[in-house]
Design an enzyme around this catalytic site. Structure first.
Site, PDB file in Angstrom:
ATOM      1  N   TRP A 112       0.820  -1.227   0.000  1.00 56.20           N
ATOM      2  CA  TRP A 112       0.000   0.000   0.000  1.00 56.20           C
ATOM      3  C   TRP A 112       0.847   1.267   0.000  1.00 56.20           C
ATOM      4  CZ3 TRP A 112      -2.210  -3.242   4.320  1.00 56.20           C
ATOM      5  CH2 TRP A 112      -3.175  -4.113   3.821  1.00 56.20           C
ATOM      6  N   GLU A 208       0.925 -10.847  14.486  1.00 58.34           N
ATOM      7  CA  GLU A 208       0.036 -10.831  15.654  1.00 58.34           C
ATOM      8  C   GLU A 208      -1.027 -11.915  15.577  1.00 58.34           C
ATOM      9  OE1 GLU A 208      -1.673  -6.924  16.136  1.00 58.34           O
ATOM     10  OE2 GLU A 208       0.215  -6.082  16.873  1.00 58.34           O
ATOM     11  N   GLU A 297       6.697  -3.993  17.313  1.00 54.38           N
ATOM     12  CA  GLU A 297       5.729  -2.989  16.848  1.00 54.38           C
ATOM     13  C   GLU A 297       5.087  -2.306  18.041  1.00 54.38           C
ATOM     14  OE1 GLU A 297       2.695  -4.155  13.764  1.00 54.38           O
ATOM     15  OE2 GLU A 297       1.326  -3.147  15.165  1.00 54.38           O
ATOM     16  N   SER A 304      -6.497   0.847  17.534  1.00 53.64           N
ATOM     17  CA  SER A 304      -7.027   0.897  16.166  1.00 53.64           C
ATOM     18  C   SER A 304      -6.014   1.533  15.204  1.00 53.64           C
ATOM     19  CB  SER A 304      -8.303   1.738  16.134  1.00 53.64           C
ATOM     20  OG  SER A 304      -7.972   3.055  16.573  1.00 53.64           O
ATOM     21  N   GLU A 338      -4.209   8.682   9.902  1.00 54.41           N
ATOM     22  CA  GLU A 338      -4.430   7.997  11.183  1.00 54.41           C
ATOM     23  C   GLU A 338      -3.340   8.471  12.135  1.00 54.41           C
ATOM     24  OE1 GLU A 338      -4.128   3.794  10.185  1.00 54.41           O
ATOM     25  OE2 GLU A 338      -1.967   3.909   9.927  1.00 54.41           O
TER      26      GLU A 338
HETATM   27  C1  IDC Z   1      -3.290  -0.937  10.950  1.00 47.41           C
HETATM   28  C2  IDC Z   1      -2.944   0.246  10.073  1.00 47.41           C
HETATM   29  C3  IDC Z   1      -4.173   0.681   9.329  1.00 47.41           C
HETATM   30  C4  IDC Z   1      -4.728  -0.510   8.576  1.00 47.41           C
HETATM   31  C5  IDC Z   1      -4.959  -1.686   9.507  1.00 47.41           C
HETATM   32  C6  IDC Z   1      -5.414  -2.931   8.782  1.00 47.41           C
HETATM   33  O1  IDC Z   1      -2.428   1.277  10.882  1.00 47.41           O
HETATM   34  O2  IDC Z   1      -3.877   1.733   8.461  1.00 47.41           O
HETATM   35  O3  IDC Z   1      -5.946  -0.138   7.977  1.00 47.41           O
HETATM   36  O4  IDC Z   1      -3.769  -1.993  10.169  1.00 47.41           O
HETATM   37  O5  IDC Z   1      -4.504  -3.358   7.897  1.00 47.41           O
HETATM   38  C7  IDC Z   1      -1.651  -3.712  14.856  1.00 47.41           C
HETATM   39  C8  IDC Z   1      -1.247  -4.303  13.571  1.00 47.41           C
HETATM   40  C9  IDC Z   1      -1.131  -3.284  12.495  1.00 47.41           C
HETATM   41  C10 IDC Z   1      -2.231  -2.247  12.622  1.00 47.41           C
HETATM   42  C11 IDC Z   1      -2.022  -1.499  13.940  1.00 47.41           C
HETATM   43  C12 IDC Z   1      -3.036  -0.387  14.155  1.00 47.41           C
HETATM   44  O6  IDC Z   1      -0.062  -5.054  13.658  1.00 47.41           O
HETATM   45  O7  IDC Z   1      -1.213  -3.916  11.254  1.00 47.41           O
HETATM   46  O8  IDC Z   1      -2.114  -1.354  11.549  1.00 47.41           O
HETATM   47  N1  IDC Z   1      -2.067  -2.448  15.019  1.00 47.41           N
HETATM   48  O9  IDC Z   1      -4.333  -0.897  14.227  1.00 47.41           O
HETATM   49  N2  IDC Z   1      -1.699  -4.322  16.019  1.00 47.41           N
HETATM   50  C13 IDC Z   1      -2.176  -3.469  16.925  1.00 47.41           C
HETATM   51  C14 IDC Z   1      -2.418  -2.267  16.304  1.00 47.41           C
END
Ligand code: IDC
Length: 372
Positions: A112, A208, A297, A304, A338
């Site tokens: 993306w 995850e 991470e 979210s 975001e």
């Molecule tokens: C989020 C991205 C968001 C995307 C979403 C789904 O920030 O833009 O739409 O994923 O793909 C995680 C994940 C990580 C998430 C992030 C925030 O590893 O992929 O990214 N998050 O939600 N775990 C906890 C939070």
């Protein structure tokens, strides 16, 4: 008659005199020439000696300069500084056995936001923000081979710049890593084989795991297989393994560790607006249990990925991680609208950013990296 004789003898004497003096004159001239030549040779050779001694001094100076440069600049890159990493007990250590804390930034999904996988951006983040690690997030659910080029470019840029790089198999909506296990096997056997001589790559086998997934029944068997596969190709590779409930239940591992424990670390993830002291207690417990933990991470927004950011909680997390030499990676390098994105939504540039182009969370993190 007598007169004639006298005249003849005088002529002969004269001729002899002239001949001798000529020979004498020639001899002297030759000698003089030789003296001049010898002098010249001496001057030349002394010049040469000077040149030689000058060039010797130059070489010596160069050597000294080189050494000084080496001392001043060394280590020039993170990989030159730390070399091949390994896990000892619960710590990540460098080639000399000294503890290493890696600090890095994760890409968003590479398919993306591929524009941020460029060498200038990696170099900028290394030089200006002091990161030593990049994480390439490959969403397992939507992975296909056409993404390999971006991933390989990312690995190559990091390698050229002497940075460490995490190849992250980003399990998320495909909550159980076994769902895409065949794809994972093909992917890792291709990448690990291709880069088996690299000392800067860390393999994260499942971002995850979540939902109805347990350590014992799902993650552990998957991890054992993937570790066998990766260590079968490169036995020294460091492998990060996800833990249940979006990498929060790290202590499930402590009761039932992996059989293979060489160069394995377990991942904890947090988002500071959502995850606070309760999850930090989980981490403190894991530290007590001597589990090798890697925060591959985190964000400072809500889980979210957006909503409010919580700087107070974020600082508490960073203090705890720094105190325990735990490595961490910030989510994410993009200008997505975001709050966890490092860049403002209005920022179009894909490298060489200025402070005003960073989001609030981005500004906070860059200050953390620069110890301000
Ligand atoms: C989020 C991205 C968001 C995307 C979403 C789904 O920030 O833009 O739409 O994923 O793909 C995680 C994940 C990580 C998430 C992030 C925030 O590893 O992929 O990214 N998050 O939600 N775990 C906890 C939070």
């Amino acid at each position: 008659m007598k007169n004639k004789r006298i005249i003849l003898i005088s002529i002969i004497i004269l001729i002899l005199l002239i001949t001798f003096s000529y020979i004498f004159f020639i001899k002297i001239k030759q000698n003089n020439n030789n003296i001049v030549k010898n002098d010249e040779i001496e001057i030349k050779s002394s010049e040469n000696n000077n040149i030689n001694s000058n060039s010797n001094t130059n070489i010596d100076n160069n050597k000294i300069n080189q050494k000084e440069n080496e001392i001043q600049n060394k280590p020039q890159t993170p990989v030159q500084k730390y070399g091949k990493l390994r896990v000892e007990g619960s710590k990540l250590v460098d080639e000399n056995g000294d503890i290493v804390q890696l600090k890095g930034i994760s890409t968003h999904g590479i398919q993306w936001f591929p524009q941020y996988i460029n060498k200038e951006a990696f170099k900028f983040m290394k030089d200006e923000w002091n990161i030593n690690l990049i994480r390439l997030a490959i969403y397992s659910e939507s992975y296909n081979q056409s993404q390999n080029k971006i991933i390989e470019d990312g690995i190559d840029y990091a390698t050229d710049l002497g940075m460490y790089v995490i190849v992250d198999w980003h399990i998320l909506n495909d909550n159980n890593p076994n769902q895409n296990k065949e794809k994972a096997k093909n992917f890792f056997s291709y990448i690990v084989n291709k880069y088996k001589n690299n000392i800067n790559i860390i393999y994260e086998i499942c971002n995850e795991p979540n939902g109805n997934v347990t350590w014992k029944n799902d993650i552990k068997p998957y991890a054992e297989d993937m570790i066998n596969l990766i260590h079968g190709i490169n036995e020294d590779a460091i492998i990060l393994c996800g833990t249940p409930q979006f990498c929060q239940k790290i202590n499930d591992v402590a009761q039932d560790p992996l059989i293979a424990n060489k160069n394995i670390m377990y991942t904890l993830h947090f988002y500071a607006s959502t995850h606070k002291q309760e999850l930090r207690n989980e981490l403190l417990n894991a530290i007590k249990n001597d589990l090798p933990i890697f925060v591959s991470e985190f964000g400072i927004s809500e889980s979210s990925g957006t909503g409010t950011i919580n700087i107070d909680e974020a600082n508490k997390w960073i203090d705890l991680l720094n105190l325990n030499d735990i490595s961490y990676v910030y989510w994410n390098l993009s200008n997505k609208n975001e709050s966890t994105a490092l860049l403002k939504n209005s920022t179009d540039k894909s490298n060489n950013w200025i402070n005003e182009e960073l989001s609030d969370a981005g500004k906070w993190f860059i200050n953390i990296l620069n110890n301000k």
